[in-house]
Scaffold this motif. Structure first.
Motif, mmCIF file in Angstrom:
data_model
loop_
_atom_site.group_PDB
_atom_site.id
_atom_site.type_symbol
_atom_site.label_atom_id
_atom_site.label_comp_id
_atom_site.label_asym_id
_atom_site.label_seq_id
_atom_site.Cartn_x
_atom_site.Cartn_y
_atom_site.Cartn_z
ATOM 1 N N LEU A 1 -35.782 132.882 -10.619
ATOM 2 C CA LEU A 1 -34.579 132.152 -10.219
ATOM 3 C C LEU A 1 -34.441 132.057 -8.708
ATOM 4 O O LEU A 1 -33.482 131.479 -8.208
ATOM 5 N N GLY A 2 -35.388 132.648 -8.003
ATOM 6 C CA GLY A 2 -35.318 132.655 -6.548
ATOM 7 C C GLY A 2 -34.813 133.992 -6.030
ATOM 8 O O GLY A 2 -34.022 134.673 -6.685
ATOM 9 N N ALA A 3 -35.270 134.356 -4.851
ATOM 10 C CA ALA A 3 -34.919 135.646 -4.260
ATOM 11 C C ALA A 3 -33.415 135.791 -4.030
ATOM 12 O O ALA A 3 -32.865 136.897 -4.087
ATOM 13 N N GLU A 4 -32.732 134.676 -3.789
ATOM 14 C CA GLU A 4 -31.295 134.751 -3.505
ATOM 15 C C GLU A 4 -30.479 135.199 -4.716
ATOM 16 O O GLU A 4 -29.329 135.635 -4.571
ATOM 17 N N ARG A 5 -31.053 135.124 -5.933
ATOM 18 C CA ARG A 5 -30.350 135.549 -7.137
ATOM 19 C C ARG A 5 -30.548 137.040 -7.407
ATOM 20 O O ARG A 5 -30.065 137.568 -8.414
ATOM 21 N N GLY A 6 -31.224 137.744 -6.511
ATOM 22 C CA GLY A 6 -31.440 139.172 -6.680
ATOM 23 C C GLY A 6 -32.539 139.447 -7.685
ATOM 24 O O GLY A 6 -33.193 138.546 -8.201
ATOM 25 N N GLY A 7 -32.748 140.722 -7.971
ATOM 26 C CA GLY A 7 -33.799 141.113 -8.905
ATOM 27 C C GLY A 7 -34.055 142.599 -8.810
ATOM 28 O O GLY A 7 -33.388 143.317 -8.066
ATOM 29 N N GLY A 8 -35.038 143.097 -9.542
ATOM 30 C CA GLY A 8 -35.317 144.517 -9.551
ATOM 31 C C GLY A 8 -34.156 145.302 -10.130
ATOM 32 O O GLY A 8 -33.871 146.419 -9.697
ATOM 33 N N VAL A 9 -33.465 144.742 -11.114
ATOM 34 C CA VAL A 9 -32.335 145.423 -11.754
ATOM 35 C C VAL A 9 -32.885 146.288 -12.883
ATOM 36 O O VAL A 9 -33.471 145.783 -13.831
ATOM 37 N N TRP A 10 -32.710 147.585 -12.750
ATOM 38 C CA TRP A 10 -33.302 148.552 -13.675
ATOM 39 C C TRP A 10 -32.249 149.461 -14.295
ATOM 40 O O TRP A 10 -31.121 149.547 -13.823
#
Length: 290
Positions: free
Chosen positions: A236-245
């Motif tokens: 979704l693009g870096a601006e949508r965040g990520g690495g949610v664990w």
């Protein structure tokens, strides 16, 4: 999720991304909380960048006195109904997960029979209660583990998560890809042991972050399912965040993740079964109940 200081968050090359074969794809859905989105993502403070529960017989009665009038016989005492067990208990199990309302239930895939419910203490709260539920062949849900107490992001929850807003995304997400700095504790899912899960620094309350990523389970928010949690590709693009664990609790709020006590993380890793197509349902309790 965070990377160590001095490193650059870059997209992993095909050689670094450990892709695993899957027969199912993850499910991603968003619950509308109605809350105003604040600025969001996973990583914990103090880090730079982001990856992104007798047999005796009866005694014969004595003969009454000849002149004594017969005493009235009291009615037999009524015993309390026995608690349901076995099949009766199963028949009384709910057809819907406790705390999860009809609208939220529609977002759980039909093939899913294992659901981790992570309920927040409010839109802006950062304490959670997590319970693992499993569905039997008759379609009834039972608590399989928990409740466990942990944390979510510092500023609470949002249905419009963006990088750096310090809120956890609400929704129903596939889970399963696992890993950590420590050896596999007996996970049924593919487990990626890697020193890149090592973390240092301090959290929002000044607590040590060391060991937070000893065990992790990736939440399929803005990531490629079937890959190591370390994969930095953000569809979704870096601006949508990520690495949610889901990771080991360090005693304070996170940047976007859900954290659980260490002993419960190992319990969760051993319980999650890919055959059951598990998902996490996460958000404020009031919204999950809709």
């Amino acid at each position: 999720m965070p990377v160590r200081k001095g490193t650059t968050a870059t997209v992993l090359t095909p050689a670094r991304v450990r892709t695993r074969a899957r027969t199912r794809t993850g499910t991603r859905a968003r619950l509308r909380t109605g809350a105003t989105a604040l600025p969001s993502v996973l990583l914990l403070t103090g880090l730079v960048g982001g990856l992104l529960t007798g047999c005796a017989g009866p005694r014969p009665p004595a003969a009454p006195p000849a002149a004594a009038p017969a005493a009235a016989t009291p009615p037999p005492a009524r015993s309390a109904p026995a608690a349901p067990t076995g099949r009766d208990a199963a028949n009384r199990a709910p057809a819907r997960i406790p705390g999860v309302g009809p609208l939220t239930h529609t977002r759980i895939p039909d093939g899913t029979s294992q659901v981790l419910v992570v309920s927040g203490d409010g839109v802006d709260g950062n304490v959670v209660t997590a319970v693992l539920h499993e569905r039997d062949p008759a379609g009834r849900w039972h608590r399989a583990a928990g409740p466990w107490t942990g944390h979510n992001a510092l500023r609470g929850w949002t249905d419009d998560h963006v990088a750096g807003d310090l809120r956890s995304p609400t929704g129903v997400f596939r889970i399963g890809d696992a890993g950590g700095r420590l050896p596999d504790p007996g996970a049924r899912f593919p487990y990626d042991q890697d020193e890149e899960f090592a973390v240092s620094g301090t959290g929002f309350l000044g607590e040590s972050l060391e060991g937070s990523f000893d065990y992790v389970v990736a939440i399929d928010y803005n990531r490629i399912p079937g890959t190591t949690p370390l994969n930095k590709v953000r569809p979704l693009g870096a601006e949508r965040g990520g690495g949610v664990w889901i990771h080991v609790d360090h005693g304070g709020p996170t940047q976007a993740c859900v954290s659980l006590p260490r002993e419960h993380m190992t319990e969760l890793l051993q319980a999650l079964d890919p055959v059951r197509e598990p998902v996490v349902v996460m958000g404020p309790a009031a919204f999950l109940a809709t």
